[in-house]
Design a protein around this motif. Structure first.
Motif: not given
Length: 296
Positions: A36-37, A41-46, A8-11
Motif C-alpha cells: 500500500v505504501s 508513493r507511486q500515485l504521489e510521484e505521478w 491499483n494506486a488509486l485503489r
C-alpha cells in the motif's frame, strides 16, 4: 487515450484515505503494508503532490489528498453501484439534475433516499450548476431553478413560490422589531444573490442603498453559518433555511416575503425521458400540501 494514474494506486489511496491508516488499508485490500505504501508513493510521484502527512499515529490527508479523496469516494461508489446493478441485470436510467448547491444540500439531498427507494432503477446525478441554456443544449436532463419567465420549449413545473427574509441567531431577536431596525446593522450577503437585500428593502419601502454593504460569502451554506456565528444578519429563501430554523440555530424575526419568482422543475417540452417524469412527479408529491414558509 485517457491519461490516468495506475488504478491499483488509486485503489490503495482510496482505502488509505478512508481509514487514515496504512495497515487497515492493507487488510482491506488483502495486501502487505509495504505494498500500500508503495502504491501511494507511486500515485504521489505521478501527481507531483503529497497526499498524506505521515505521523506516529498513522496518516492524515493534505489539502490535495482531501480533494482527491472526495472525487475518489464519488467515482468508486458510482462504479460499485453500477457494476452491482449490471450484475443483477436490472436496467439503470441515469438523469443529470442541475440545481443550486444550496437547494441540493439544504432540501433535496436529505430527501433523495426516498426517491431512490421508490425508484431503485433510477440514478440521479447531481450537478451544482446549471442554466436554462444547459438544459436546452442537453448538458443536463432537468433543472431546478428560481425564475419568472420560461422559454416556450421548456416545461416548467411550479414547485413553490420563492419567499425571502432576514435570518439571524436567536439572541439577536431583541434588536429587530421592524424592517427599519436593520438599517446600520451588519448584513451578510451571498454572491449567488448579490442584490437580495436591496430587493427586500425596496419591497419593505426602505432605501435599497442602505442595504448594499456588508460581509459577502460565496455560498449560501457559508452565509448561514456566518449568521449562526453571529457575524451579522443574513437574507435567505424560506425553503433553503428551514432546516436551520427548525433546529433552533436561526430565527426569522420578520418572516418572509414573496419575491415574485417561482422555484420550478424544468425539462424540455416533449422529452421522452420517463425517469425525468418520475422525478418530477416525486418532487410534486414531496411538496404537496406544503406552505411557502414551511415546504419541509
Amino acid at each position: 487515450m485517457r491519461r490516468l494514474p495506475p488504478l491499483n494506486a488509486l485503489r490503495a489511496f482510496d482505502a488509505a484515505a478512508r481509514h487514515l491508516n496504512i495497515s487497515a488499508a492493507a487488510r482491506e485490500l488483502h495486501v502487505t503494508h509495504s505494498a500500500v505504501s508503495h502504491q501511494v508513493r507511486q500515485l504521489e510521484e505521478w501527481l507531483g503532490k503529497s497526499l498524506f502527512i505521515r505521523h506516529a499515529g498513522g496518516v492524515r490527508l493534505t489539502p490535495e489528498g482531501q480533494s482527491l479523496k472526495q472525487v475518489a469516494d464519488q467515482i468508486f461508489s458510482q462504479l460499485q453501484a453500477h457494476c452491482e446493478e449490471l450484475a443483477e441485470g436490472a436496467p439503470v436510467a441515469e438523469i443529470v439534475l442541475g440545481a443550486p448547491a444550496s437547494f441540493l444540500s439544504n432540501w433535496l439531498i436529505p430527501r433523495l433516499d426516498r426517491f431512490e427507494s421508490a425508484h431503485p432503477h433510477v440514478r440521479v446525478r447531481l450537478q451544482t450548476s446549471g442554466t436554462i441554456e444547459d438544459l436546452q443544449r442537453q448538458v443536463i436532463d432537468c433543472l431546478i431553478v428560481s425564475g419568472q419567465n420560461w422559454p416556450a420549449n421548456v416545461d416548467a413545473v411550479r414547485l413553490f413560490d420563492e419567499h425571502v427574509g432576514p435570518v439571524c441567531a436567536p439572541d439577536w431577536a431583541h434588536r429587530i422589531g421592524a424592517p427599519k431596525d436593520l438599517i446600520g446593522q451588519p448584513l451578510l450577503h451571498t454572491s449567488s444573490r448579490p442584490h437580495a437585500w436591496e430587493a427586500w428593502a425596496a419591497g419593505n419601502g426602505l432605501e435599497p442603498a442602505s442595504f448594499a454593504n456588508g460581509r459577502r460569502f460565496d455560498q449560501l451554506s457559508l452565509l448561514l453559518e456566518g449568521a449562526v456565528a453571529r457575524l451579522g444578519i443574513a437574507i435567505a429563501p424560506a425553503t433553503l433555511v428551514q432546516r436551520e430554523i427548525s433546529h433552533g440555530r436561526l430565527i426569522a424575526p420578520l418572516g418572509f416575503i414573496a419575491t415574485g419568482a417561482t422555484f420550478a422543475f424544468c425539462s424540455m417540452v416533449g422529452s421522452p425521458n420517463e425517469a425525468v417524469r418520475d422525478f418530477s412527479e416525486w418532487l410534486q408529491e414531496e411538496l404537496s400540501g406544503a406552505t411557502p414558509d414551511s415546504p419541509c
